[in-house]
Write a protein that holds these residues in place. Structure first.
Motif: not given
Length: 139
Positions: A44-53, A122-127, A134-139
């Motif tokens: 759950g700490q790995i944010a997924k980004s999904i594009l919809f149209r 979560f207090s810590l999330v990555y994307t 690569t991953l980067t911390r976002i929260l």
């Protein structure tokens, strides 16, 4: 000047938080599960980004790696119009990132971004940070 996806993300992040640096790994991480295992965190700490149209409109949905993005939420975001996931080609054109490496910022085109409440636990999330290694911390 054409920057690589990772360079775009690094430059974007540095504008807001100079201490954040994308983490580079030797192997690509193609799923939230792989990324979580690599970092030793919950899926759950790995944010997924999904594009919809929907028609010619796009929107990016960001959610915890252990939840599904529900069709009702997507339809509501498109004012009741049924939407579908964008094709890999559309994802790359709109975001500038390949599927599996989509970062929710530093996009090629401006699109609405919807962040699911599932990330707030979560207090810590990555994307992903532009490339699959690569991953980067976002929260």
């Amino acid at each position: 000047m054409n920057r690589s996806p990772l360079e775009r993300v690094e430059r974007y992040v540095q504008q807001y938080e100079s201490s954040l640096v994308p983490l580079l790994f030797p192997e690509p991480m193609k799923t939230s599960e792989e990324a979580a295992t690599t970092l030793g965190v919950e899926i759950g700490q790995i944010a997924k980004s999904i594009l919809f149209r929907a028609n010619e409109e796009y929107a990016l949905f960001v959610a915890a790696g252990d939840v599904r993005i529900h069709a009702k939420q997507v339809k509501a975001a498109f004012n009741g119009v049924k939407a579908k996931m964008a094709s890999p080609e559309e994802v790359e054109t709109v975001t500038g990132f390949q599927v599996g490496a989509v970062c929710p910022f530093a996009l090629q085109q401006e699109v609405p971004i919807f962040v699911d409440a599932s990330l707030h636990r979560f207090s810590l999330v990555y994307t992903a940070a532009g490339i699959a290694e690569t991953l980067t911390r976002i929260l």
